[in-house]
Design a protein around this motif. Structure first.
Motif, PDB file in Angstrom:
ATOM      1  N   ALA A 140       0.835  -1.210   0.000  1.00  0.00           N
ATOM      2  CA  ALA A 140       0.000   0.000   0.000  1.00  0.00           C
ATOM      3  C   ALA A 140       0.865   1.253   0.000  1.00  0.00           C
ATOM      4  O   ALA A 140       0.555   2.234  -0.687  1.00  0.00           O
ATOM      5  N   ARG A 141       1.963   1.216   0.754  1.00  0.00           N
ATOM      6  CA  ARG A 141       2.856   2.380   0.803  1.00  0.00           C
ATOM      7  C   ARG A 141       3.484   2.622  -0.568  1.00  0.00           C
ATOM      8  O   ARG A 141       3.593   3.763  -1.021  1.00  0.00           O
ATOM      9  N   GLN A 142       3.907   1.551  -1.229  1.00  0.00           N
ATOM     10  CA  GLN A 142       4.508   1.697  -2.550  1.00  0.00           C
ATOM     11  C   GLN A 142       3.498   2.249  -3.570  1.00  0.00           C
ATOM     12  O   GLN A 142       3.849   3.063  -4.418  1.00  0.00           O
ATOM     13  N   ASP A 143       2.251   1.792  -3.470  1.00  0.00           N
ATOM     14  CA  ASP A 143       1.216   2.316  -4.364  1.00  0.00           C
ATOM     15  C   ASP A 143       1.006   3.807  -4.131  1.00  0.00           C
ATOM     16  O   ASP A 143       0.794   4.582  -5.075  1.00  0.00           O
ATOM     17  N   LEU A 144       1.051   4.196  -2.865  1.00  0.00           N
ATOM     18  CA  LEU A 144       0.884   5.614  -2.527  1.00  0.00           C
ATOM     19  C   LEU A 144       2.060   6.424  -3.058  1.00  0.00           C
ATOM     20  O   LEU A 144       1.877   7.481  -3.671  1.00  0.00           O
ATOM     21  N   GLU A 145       3.251   5.932  -2.849  1.00  0.00           N
ATOM     22  CA  GLU A 145       4.450   6.643  -3.276  1.00  0.00           C
ATOM     23  C   GLU A 145       4.496   6.801  -4.796  1.00  0.00           C
ATOM     24  O   GLU A 145       4.932   7.844  -5.308  1.00  0.00           O
ATOM     25  N   ARG A 147       1.938   7.062  -6.639  1.00  0.00           N
ATOM     26  CA  ARG A 147       0.709   7.765  -7.004  1.00  0.00           C
ATOM     27  C   ARG A 147      -0.274   6.870  -7.764  1.00  0.00           C
ATOM     28  O   ARG A 147      -1.065   7.352  -8.566  1.00  0.00           O
ATOM     29  N   ARG A 148      -0.201   5.556  -7.502  1.00  0.00           N
ATOM     30  CA  ARG A 148      -1.206   4.650  -8.056  1.00  0.00           C
ATOM     31  C   ARG A 148      -2.465   4.666  -7.203  1.00  0.00           C
ATOM     32  O   ARG A 148      -3.512   4.154  -7.613  1.00  0.00           O
ATOM     33  N   ARG A 149      -2.344   5.239  -6.010  1.00  0.00           N
ATOM     34  CA  ARG A 149      -3.461   5.304  -5.077  1.00  0.00           C
ATOM     35  C   ARG A 149      -3.322   6.563  -4.245  1.00  0.00           C
ATOM     36  O   ARG A 149      -2.208   6.979  -3.900  1.00  0.00           O
ATOM     37  N   GLY A 150      -4.439   7.180  -3.922  1.00  0.00           N
ATOM     38  CA  GLY A 150      -4.411   8.382  -3.108  1.00  0.00           C
ATOM     39  C   GLY A 150      -4.395   8.077  -1.623  1.00  0.00           C
ATOM     40  O   GLY A 150      -4.803   6.988  -1.183  1.00  0.00           O
ATOM     41  N   PHE A 151      -3.952   9.038  -0.828  1.00  0.00           N
ATOM     42  CA  PHE A 151      -3.860   8.855   0.617  1.00  0.00           C
ATOM     43  C   PHE A 151      -5.237   8.651   1.240  1.00  0.00           C
ATOM     44  O   PHE A 151      -5.429   7.768   2.079  1.00  0.00           O
ATOM     45  N   ALA A 152      -6.208   9.455   0.814  1.00  0.00           N
ATOM     46  CA  ALA A 152      -7.564   9.324   1.358  1.00  0.00           C
ATOM     47  C   ALA A 152      -8.141   7.954   1.029  1.00  0.00           C
ATOM     48  O   ALA A 152      -8.811   7.327   1.866  1.00  0.00           O
ATOM     49  N   ASP A 153      -7.887   7.472  -0.169  1.00  0.00           N
ATOM     50  CA  ASP A 153      -8.390   6.167  -0.586  1.00  0.00           C
ATOM     51  C   ASP A 153      -7.759   5.062   0.240  1.00  0.00           C
ATOM     52  O   ASP A 153      -8.414   4.100   0.635  1.00  0.00           O
ATOM     53  N   LEU A 154      -6.466   5.199   0.505  1.00  0.00           N
ATOM     54  CA  LEU A 154      -5.774   4.199   1.328  1.00  0.00           C
ATOM     55  C   LEU A 154      -6.386   4.121   2.721  1.00  0.00           C
ATOM     56  O   LEU A 154      -6.664   3.033   3.241  1.00  0.00           O
ATOM     57  N   LEU A 155      -6.607   5.297   3.339  1.00  0.00           N
ATOM     58  CA  LEU A 155      -7.171   5.316   4.684  1.00  0.00           C
ATOM     59  C   LEU A 155      -8.608   4.794   4.695  1.00  0.00           C
ATOM     60  O   LEU A 155      -8.986   3.996   5.563  1.00  0.00           O
TER      61      LEU A 155
END
Length: 277
Positions: A140-145, A147-155
């Motif tokens: 999940a962290r790598q996806d965030l870094e 930009r494959r996923r947004g921070f709000a979406d992750l949370l």
């Protein structure tokens, strides 16, 4: 480098660059808004701060700094569960509009997760997640870094609330006008959540460590660590607070809205110095 009430010496290369900028009537670059976080943890009767050394190929390569980076456009548009002061409250502390304040706070939490693996979020407004070093979290962290996923979406996907109250505003620094790459950076302090640990996960760092602020300053003075003035000044300020409780008390009255911009003083005779103002 010694920093006192009179400022600090200016490296010759910067002096030459500044003189050329002024002589040519250069136009200052627009600063990019950024956020950085001093992660702190107890160390006996003292406390330590987490620092990373930027890889040589990057801007400010070889320099020790705190986890952080630029505000992403998605940080201001994110719709997420939020604990702590509302964006309007943060706006007052940071001296910006509520949407800009939300962006800065989101960027601080996002960047500290991206660069150190520490997540300032929890299942509800009064708790924080525990260990987030497992493979699923790392993915999940790598996806965030990337930009494959947004921070709000992750949370949201994990039912988590951003704990903005775990971020304590400290200061704001803007890069001198003659620098080609400029940042308008908000500094925060945060206590490492119980059960979490920092991890050397950032591709932008080639070394990380926990160090007492006083030791970091002594090693910088001895030439063992390279740090920029905002890092040195901030380390001295948190060290002067005495302990973690003192840091928290000091943060409550800090001015994190008025920017500090080092100004280069070029006297006709005498040593060129940066003056903090």
């Amino acid at each position: 480098m010694t920093i006192d009430s009179h400022g600090f010496p200016a490296p010759p290369a910067l002096v030459e660059h500044a003189r050329r900028f002024r002589a040519e009537g250069g136009t200052p670059a627009r600063p990019r808004v950024a956020a950085t976080v001093l992660l702190l943890r107890p160390a006996g009767d003292d406390f330590e701060v987490y620092v990373i050394r930027r890889v040589a190929a990057m801007a400010f390569g070889g320099v020790y700094a705190f986890p952080g980076g630029g505000v992403d456009p998605s940080d201001s548009a994110a719709h997420l569960d939020w604990a702590g002061p509302e964006p309007a409250g943060w706006a007052g502390r940071l001296g910006v509009a509520p949407d800009a304040a939300q962006a800065v706070v989101c960027a601080a939490a996002r960047e500290v997760f991206e660069e150190s693996g520490v997540l300032l979020a929890g299942p509800d407004p009064s708790t924080v997640v525990g260990d987030v070093s497992g493979d699923d979290w790392e993915s999940a962290r790598q996806d965030l870094e990337a930009r494959r996923r947004g921070f709000a979406d992750l949370l949201a996907g994990r039912g988590l609330t951003l704990r903005s109250d775990l971020l304590l505003p400290w200061s704001r620094w803007i890069t001198p006008e003659f620098e080609p790459r400029r940042f308008d950076t908000y500094f925060f302090v945060a206590l490492l959540p119980t059960g979490q640990r920092t991890r050397d996960v950032s591709g932008e760092a080639d070394h990380t460590m926990w160090v007492r602020p006083t030791d970091a300053l002594a090693r910088a003075e001895a030439g063992e660590l390279t740090m920029l003035p905002p890092t040195l000044v901030t380390l001295a300020e948190v060290a002067a607070a005495g302990d973690l409780a003192g840091v928290a008390r000091a943060s409550a009255t800090r001015d994190a809205a008025t920017p500090i911009t080092p100004r280069l003083d070029l006297p006709a005779d005498g040593e060129p110095r940066f003056v903090l103002g």
